[in-house]
Scaffold this motif. Structure first.
Motif, PDB file in Angstrom:
ATOM      1  N   TRP A 114       0.643  -0.828  -0.388  1.00  0.00           N
ATOM      2  CA  TRP A 114      -0.114  -0.262  -0.084  1.00  0.00           C
ATOM      3  C   TRP A 114       1.014   1.577   0.114  1.00  0.00           C
ATOM      4  CZ3 TRP A 114      -5.121  -0.379  -0.271  1.00  0.00           C
ATOM      5  CH2 TRP A 114      -5.904   0.512  -0.252  1.00  0.00           C
TER       6      TRP A 114
ATOM      7  N   TYR B  55      -5.738  24.636  -7.777  1.00  0.00           N
ATOM      8  CA  TYR B  55      -5.345  23.304  -7.342  1.00  0.00           C
ATOM      9  C   TYR B  55      -5.553  23.880  -5.998  1.00  0.00           C
ATOM     10  CZ  TYR B  55      -6.142  19.349  -5.375  1.00  0.00           C
ATOM     11  OH  TYR B  55      -6.542  18.291  -4.482  1.00  0.00           O
TER      12      TYR B  55
ATOM     13  N   VAL C  25      -9.315  20.888   3.262  1.00  0.00           N
ATOM     14  CA  VAL C  25     -10.527  20.342   1.804  1.00  0.00           C
ATOM     15  C   VAL C  25     -10.249  20.991   1.062  1.00  0.00           C
ATOM     16  CG1 VAL C  25     -13.478  21.325   1.807  1.00  0.00           C
ATOM     17  CG2 VAL C  25     -12.241  20.593   4.026  1.00  0.00           C
TER      18      VAL C  25
ATOM     19  N   PHE D 131     -14.986   6.937  -0.867  1.00  0.00           N
ATOM     20  CA  PHE D 131     -16.242   6.764  -1.578  1.00  0.00           C
ATOM     21  C   PHE D 131     -16.234   5.075  -2.274  1.00  0.00           C
ATOM     22  CE2 PHE D 131     -17.931   7.070  -6.584  1.00  0.00           C
ATOM     23  CZ  PHE D 131     -18.835   8.203  -6.459  1.00  0.00           C
TER      24      PHE D 131
HETATM   25  C1  B12 Z   1      -7.952  16.291   1.826  1.00  0.00           C
HETATM   26  C2  B12 Z   1      -7.966  14.661   1.719  1.00  0.00           C
HETATM   27  C3  B12 Z   1      -7.975  13.878   2.476  1.00  0.00           C
HETATM   28  C4  B12 Z   1      -8.002  14.195   4.209  1.00  0.00           C
HETATM   29  C5  B12 Z   1      -9.159  14.353   4.567  1.00  0.00           C
HETATM   30  C6  B12 Z   1     -10.178  13.244   3.517  1.00  0.00           C
HETATM   31  C7  B12 Z   1     -12.118  13.960   3.695  1.00  0.00           C
HETATM   32  N1  B12 Z   1     -12.989  12.845   4.331  1.00  0.00           N
HETATM   33  O1  B12 Z   1     -11.747  15.507   3.326  1.00  0.00           O
HETATM   34  C8  B12 Z   1      -7.038  12.801   4.792  1.00  0.00           C
HETATM   35  C9  B12 Z   1      -6.270  13.436   4.733  1.00  0.00           C
HETATM   36  C10 B12 Z   1      -7.889  12.678   5.797  1.00  0.00           C
HETATM   37  C11 B12 Z   1      -7.610  11.996   4.155  1.00  0.00           C
HETATM   38  C12 B12 Z   1      -7.456  10.293   4.504  1.00  0.00           C
HETATM   39  C13 B12 Z   1      -7.663   9.305   3.454  1.00  0.00           C
HETATM   40  N2  B12 Z   1      -7.272   9.708   1.226  1.00  0.00           N
HETATM   41 CO1  B12 Z   1      -7.404  11.015   0.762  1.00  0.00          CO
HETATM   42  N3  B12 Z   1      -7.680  13.028  -0.253  1.00  0.00           N
HETATM   43  C14 B12 Z   1      -7.906  14.153   0.093  1.00  0.00           C
HETATM   44  C15 B12 Z   1      -8.457  15.225  -0.937  1.00  0.00           C
HETATM   45  C16 B12 Z   1      -6.600  15.893  -1.380  1.00  0.00           C
HETATM   46  C17 B12 Z   1      -9.634  15.641  -1.171  1.00  0.00           C
HETATM   47  C18 B12 Z   1     -11.011  15.974   0.244  1.00  0.00           C
HETATM   48  C19 B12 Z   1     -11.819  17.267   0.078  1.00  0.00           C
HETATM   49  O2  B12 Z   1     -11.003  17.638  -1.003  1.00  0.00           O
HETATM   50  N4  B12 Z   1     -12.579  16.262   0.563  1.00  0.00           N
HETATM   51  C20 B12 Z   1     -13.594  17.620   0.877  1.00  0.00           C
HETATM   52  C21 B12 Z   1     -14.757  17.407   2.306  1.00  0.00           C
HETATM   53  C22 B12 Z   1     -16.024  18.146   2.108  1.00  0.00           C
HETATM   54  O3  B12 Z   1     -15.507  16.171   1.734  1.00  0.00           O
HETATM   55  P1  B12 Z   1     -15.931  15.210   2.650  1.00  0.00           P
HETATM   56  O4  B12 Z   1     -16.246  15.573   4.035  1.00  0.00           O
HETATM   57  O5  B12 Z   1     -15.364  13.773   2.808  1.00  0.00           O
HETATM   58  O6  B12 Z   1     -17.168  14.660   2.431  1.00  0.00           O
HETATM   59  C23 B12 Z   1     -18.539  14.734   3.115  1.00  0.00           C
HETATM   60  C24 B12 Z   1     -19.654  15.444   2.653  1.00  0.00           C
HETATM   61  O7  B12 Z   1     -19.891  16.348   1.049  1.00  0.00           O
HETATM   62  C25 B12 Z   1     -20.622  14.523   3.117  1.00  0.00           C
HETATM   63  N5  B12 Z   1     -22.096  14.722   2.516  1.00  0.00           N
HETATM   64  C26 B12 Z   1     -23.482  14.962   2.561  1.00  0.00           C
HETATM   65  N6  B12 Z   1     -23.987  15.652   2.187  1.00  0.00           N
HETATM   66  C27 B12 Z   1     -23.918  15.364   0.981  1.00  0.00           C
HETATM   67  C28 B12 Z   1     -25.177  15.572   0.121  1.00  0.00           C
HETATM   68  C29 B12 Z   1     -24.119  15.530  -1.200  1.00  0.00           C
HETATM   69  C30 B12 Z   1     -25.576  15.566  -2.298  1.00  0.00           C
HETATM   70  C31 B12 Z   1     -23.268  14.520  -1.592  1.00  0.00           C
HETATM   71  C32 B12 Z   1     -22.676  14.432  -2.868  1.00  0.00           C
HETATM   72  C33 B12 Z   1     -21.958  14.492  -0.686  1.00  0.00           C
HETATM   73  C34 B12 Z   1     -22.667  14.993   0.658  1.00  0.00           C
HETATM   74  O8  B12 Z   1     -20.467  13.357   2.362  1.00  0.00           O
HETATM   75  C35 B12 Z   1     -19.009  13.271   2.196  1.00  0.00           C
HETATM   76  C36 B12 Z   1     -18.615  11.766   3.354  1.00  0.00           C
HETATM   77  O9  B12 Z   1     -19.458  12.078   4.958  1.00  0.00           O
HETATM   78  C37 B12 Z   1      -8.621  13.800  -2.267  1.00  0.00           C
HETATM   79  C38 B12 Z   1      -7.858  14.532  -3.392  1.00  0.00           C
HETATM   80  C39 B12 Z   1      -9.526  14.779  -4.266  1.00  0.00           C
HETATM   81  N7  B12 Z   1      -8.746  16.219  -4.276  1.00  0.00           N
HETATM   82  O10 B12 Z   1     -10.586  14.923  -4.137  1.00  0.00           O
HETATM   83  C40 B12 Z   1      -8.389  12.656  -0.996  1.00  0.00           C
HETATM   84  C41 B12 Z   1      -9.457  11.571  -1.493  1.00  0.00           C
HETATM   85  C42 B12 Z   1     -10.450  11.696  -1.041  1.00  0.00           C
HETATM   86  N8  B12 Z   1      -8.323  10.640  -0.599  1.00  0.00           N
HETATM   87  C43 B12 Z   1      -8.094   9.495  -0.368  1.00  0.00           C
HETATM   88  C44 B12 Z   1      -7.297   8.260  -0.312  1.00  0.00           C
HETATM   89  C45 B12 Z   1      -7.745   6.564  -0.765  1.00  0.00           C
HETATM   90  C46 B12 Z   1      -7.387   8.809   1.306  1.00  0.00           C
HETATM   91  C47 B12 Z   1      -6.702   7.651   2.207  1.00  0.00           C
HETATM   92  C48 B12 Z   1      -7.466   5.379   2.271  1.00  0.00           C
HETATM   93  C49 B12 Z   1      -5.379   7.272   2.048  1.00  0.00           C
HETATM   94  C50 B12 Z   1      -4.655   6.579   1.533  1.00  0.00           C
HETATM   95  N9  B12 Z   1      -4.359   6.879   0.659  1.00  0.00           N
HETATM   96  O11 B12 Z   1      -3.855   5.400   2.045  1.00  0.00           O
HETATM   97  C51 B12 Z   1      -7.610   8.052   3.296  1.00  0.00           C
HETATM   98  C52 B12 Z   1      -9.491   7.632   3.520  1.00  0.00           C
HETATM   99  C53 B12 Z   1      -9.259   8.546   4.313  1.00  0.00           C
HETATM  100  C54 B12 Z   1     -11.168   8.313   4.050  1.00  0.00           C
HETATM  101  N10 B12 Z   1     -12.113   6.912   5.114  1.00  0.00           N
HETATM  102  O12 B12 Z   1     -11.759   8.505   3.909  1.00  0.00           O
HETATM  103  C55 B12 Z   1      -8.946   8.592  -1.612  1.00  0.00           C
HETATM  104  C56 B12 Z   1     -10.234   8.779  -2.006  1.00  0.00           C
HETATM  105  C57 B12 Z   1     -10.522   7.205  -2.115  1.00  0.00           C
HETATM  106  C58 B12 Z   1     -12.385   6.908  -1.714  1.00  0.00           C
HETATM  107  N11 B12 Z   1     -12.439   5.640  -2.439  1.00  0.00           N
HETATM  108  O13 B12 Z   1     -13.116   7.509  -1.265  1.00  0.00           O
HETATM  109  C59 B12 Z   1      -8.734  10.885  -2.647  1.00  0.00           C
HETATM  110  C60 B12 Z   1     -10.082  11.564  -3.514  1.00  0.00           C
HETATM  111  C61 B12 Z   1      -7.443  10.648  -3.524  1.00  0.00           C
HETATM  112  C62 B12 Z   1      -8.230  10.090  -4.597  1.00  0.00           C
HETATM  113  N12 B12 Z   1      -6.767  10.878  -5.980  1.00  0.00           N
HETATM  114  O14 B12 Z   1      -8.636   9.063  -5.421  1.00  0.00           O
HETATM  115  N13 B12 Z   1      -7.481  12.077   2.299  1.00  0.00           N
END
Ligand code: B12
Length: 297
Positions: free
Chosen positions: A117, A156, A166, A189
């Motif tokens: 990983w 970005y 975020v 996701f």
């Molecule tokens: C910052 C970041 C992190 C941060 C914060 C994560 C977070 N939740 O935001 C930290 C450091 C904690 C992190 C950890 C990890 N990350 Co990261 N991270 C990112 C990054 C750079 C941005 C994420 C972001 O902007 N989030 C925005 C916030 C607002 O999103 P959110 O809080 O998750 O969203 C919630 C609400 O919006 C909610 N929601 C509530 N109401 C509603 C209504 C609607 C209509 C919708 C749509 C949603 C919604 O839904 C969400 C879930 O609860 C992305 C890359 C990218 N640019 O996208 C990768 C990304 C998300 N990470 C990824 C990965 C793989 C990881 C890790 C597994 C680490 C690893 N590489 O081994 C861990 C897993 C953590 C987890 N359980 O999700 C992958 C996602 C894979 C997946 N299956 O989801 C991404 C997309 C990178 C990639 N290129 O693939 N990460």
């Protein structure tokens, strides 16, 4: 006559969409950057590629849901091609499923990520995902379309907030808009190929038919959220960052990208700045490589 022209455009759009899907699939299949000599395995398996309309109202909603800085596809295109250049378009979102060899190695882990990983973080995420994003933008340009991958722009960014980092282009929210799946209680996701995936996207002025969203709501594919069963990811998390209430991003971040994680990445031949990741919540869980709601309905 008008109707015929419309049909022709739609048909051409459909053909181009198919070309793009095939191109991304063959890049994943054939590009050497997707193969680890050390693991004797690919980083990613066959991708899923879907399209959202650039005018989907969800993108405006994300300004409220995620934050006012979250870009709309229109803003993405206008920042690159100039104000007034917008004429509609699509957002192409791609799911890259993590390969079985890497998932299997992480399944056996309890306290942190496997060496496999950690290698995926540097060579799969940072190198290959960046390369395929650039490839897809280049391919669209070669077909005569404008294309931008938001993660490769100078605007970005990822901002620190009280509840965690975020970004101003969230790949997961984009994937949701393109109908690729839904969120988990742990924020991950869940696609048809599960949660152990990586995502990327490209915005283009190509107007292709959008794919339909089938998830019943934003967390419809999560067993815990939808049916009140499962919660395996809660017990898998080595730092207790997941609970029934959701995901503690700060605790997760400290573990996933902290100093020990950077050291582990380096010790295994990866880059310190990429860290080793973790992904325990994405492996040995019912949603690891499939949509668990398919069998639980
Ligand atoms: C910052 C970041 C992190 C941060 C914060 C994560 C977070 N939740 O935001 C930290 C450091 C904690 C992190 C950890 C990890 N990350 Co990261 N991270 C990112 C990054 C750079 C941005 C994420 C972001 O902007 N989030 C925005 C916030 C607002 O999103 P959110 O809080 O998750 O969203 C919630 C609400 O919006 C909610 N929601 C509530 N109401 C509603 C209504 C609607 C209509 C919708 C749509 C949603 C919604 O839904 C969400 C879930 O609860 C992305 C890359 C990218 N640019 O996208 C990768 C990304 C998300 N990470 C990824 C990965 C793989 C990881 C890790 C597994 C680490 C690893 N590489 O081994 C861990 C897993 C953590 C987890 N359980 O999700 C992958 C996602 C894979 C997946 N299956 O989801 C991404 C997309 C990178 C990639 N290129 O693939 N990460």
């Amino acid at each position: 006559m008008e109707m015929e022209k419309d049909m022709d455009t739609k048909e051409a759009g459909g053909r181009i969409k198919q070309l793009i899907v095939e191109d991304v699939k063959s890049y994943v299949r054939e590009n050497q950057g997707n193969f680890s000599e050390e693991l004797q395995a690919p980083y990613y398996e066959e991708p899923i590629i879907q399209f959202a309309s650039a005018d989907d109202p969800l993108f405006e909603e994300y300004k409220t849901l995620i934050g006012p800085d979250h870009a709309t596809p229109r803003e993405v295109l206008e920042r690159s091609f100039g104000p007034g250049s917008y004429e509609g378009g699509s957002v192409i979102s791609v799911v890259l499923p993590i390969s079985e060899v890497i998932r299997r190695a992480n399944r056996a882990q309890k306290d942190g990520p496997s060496r496999e990983w950690a290698l995926l973080r540097t060579f799969g995420d940072e190198n290959f995902v960046t390369a395929i994003r650039r490839h897809l933008t280049g391919y669209l340009s070669s077909l005569g379309y404008r294309a931008v991958a938001p993660l490769d722009t100078d605007w970005y960014s990822i901002q620190g907030t009280a509840s965690g980092p975020v970004s101003n282009w969230s790949e997961r929210h984009v994937a949701y808009a393109a109908g690729l799946g839904s969120f988990s209680i742990n924020d991950g996701f869940i696609s048809e190929k599960g949660i152990a995936i990586r995502l990327f996207s490209v915005v283009t002025n190509l107007q292709a038919a959008p794919d339909v969203r089938t998830a019943s709501n934003h967390a419809g594919n999560c067993l815990l959220y939808s049916k009140g069963i499962c919660g395996v990811c809660i017990t898998r998390c080595p730092v207790q960052a997941i609970s029934k209430e959701g995901h503690d991003k700060i605790a997760c971040m400290k573990f996933v990208y902290g100093q020990a994680s950077r050291d582990f990445a380096m010790a295994n031949g990866g880059d310190a700045k990429s860290g080793a990741g973790c992904g325990l919540c994405q492996t040995k869980v019912p949603c690891e490589s499939r949509n668990p709601m398919r069998t639980a309905r």
